[in-house]
Design an enzyme around this catalytic site. Sequence first.
Site, PDB file in Angstrom:
ATOM      1  CE  LYS A  54      15.765 -46.947 -14.429  1.00  0.00           C
ATOM      2  NZ  LYS A  54      16.999 -47.665 -14.743  1.00  0.00           N
ATOM      3  CD  GLN A  98      18.114 -50.249 -17.061  1.00  0.00           C
ATOM      4  OE1 GLN A  98      17.932 -49.058 -16.796  1.00  0.00           O
ATOM      5  NE2 GLN A  98      17.949 -51.188 -16.154  1.00  0.00           N
ATOM      6  CG  ASP A 121      22.557 -44.994 -13.166  1.00  0.00           C
ATOM      7  OD1 ASP A 121      21.566 -45.227 -12.466  1.00  0.00           O
ATOM      8  OD2 ASP A 121      22.677 -45.362 -14.348  1.00  0.00           O
TER       9      ASP A 121
END
Length: 295
Positions: A54, A98, A121
């Site tokens: 990422k 994460q 997200d």
Amino acid sequence: MAAKLIKGAEISKQIREEIAVEIEELKGKHGLTPGLATILVGDDPGSKVYVGQKEKACDKLGIYSARTDIPADTSEEDLLGLVEKFNNDPKIHGILVQLPLPKHIDATRVIYAIEPDKDVDCFHPVNVGKLMIGTARFLPCTPHGIMELLKRSGTDTSGKHVVVVGRSNIVGKPIANLMLQRSPGGNATVTLCHTGTKDLAAFTKMADILIVAIGQPKAITADMVKDGVVVIDVGVNRIGKTPEGKGILAGDVDFDSVQEKAAAITPVPGGVGPMTITMLMKNTVEAAKATIGTK
Ligand code: GUN
């Protein structure tokens, strides 16, 4: 006849080129650099790789990337404090914590703490709810990637029977929802199968479009699909190592047998995988745009 390959790696490259143009415009016309904060708690090797990918994608596209790695024994309060810091940082437009998190941290509490406008997200319940009623500001990255793969491979979903296997919050539930929305790329009849489904094959055989996200290597075999199906395989399973020590990957679908019957299929690797990070970049740019009202 062998299926057409839906090449996520190529489609992802195309979308990243489009995103790069948008970023240039944001920087040039508005003096705005999109910014993404990634938070990694602990040192799970898989999570480290994902966060690294990422960060690299941000760097390549010119997105400001603030990566914070904190130890596995960080307290929930300290993590919440870090999220709050990024909530209030105007350079940051997207925040990604994460998952999975260490057991002593309540992931739901952390997700709730992320400012919904920065929740790239699309895990916050406000954004999940908006997705459900068709007013989403962000789409979750993997389902969004699947929508783009279908669209850009010329697969019409309207009126088709889409069968989703797997009911996770990250993939199964949101993609089933997106597929049934009355909007382009949706308007399908949707069946959502899961571990409680009796006679899975009876459902998968009915699919015009089959989306599988269960984390079980080669679970869907040729006898479970009909001729001409379009298959989206979300699974990435490590099934061994080459003599050189390189990991061997397999999807949730038995690619070799199913591709003989399918009209189109995503490979693993190089199918859905590359799309997820690309759509995260897209969401970060959308979040930045929203701050100056160009959306
Ligand atoms: N862990 C596995 N997939 C994801 C994802 O899409 N987002 C976050 N934040 N964590 C993950």
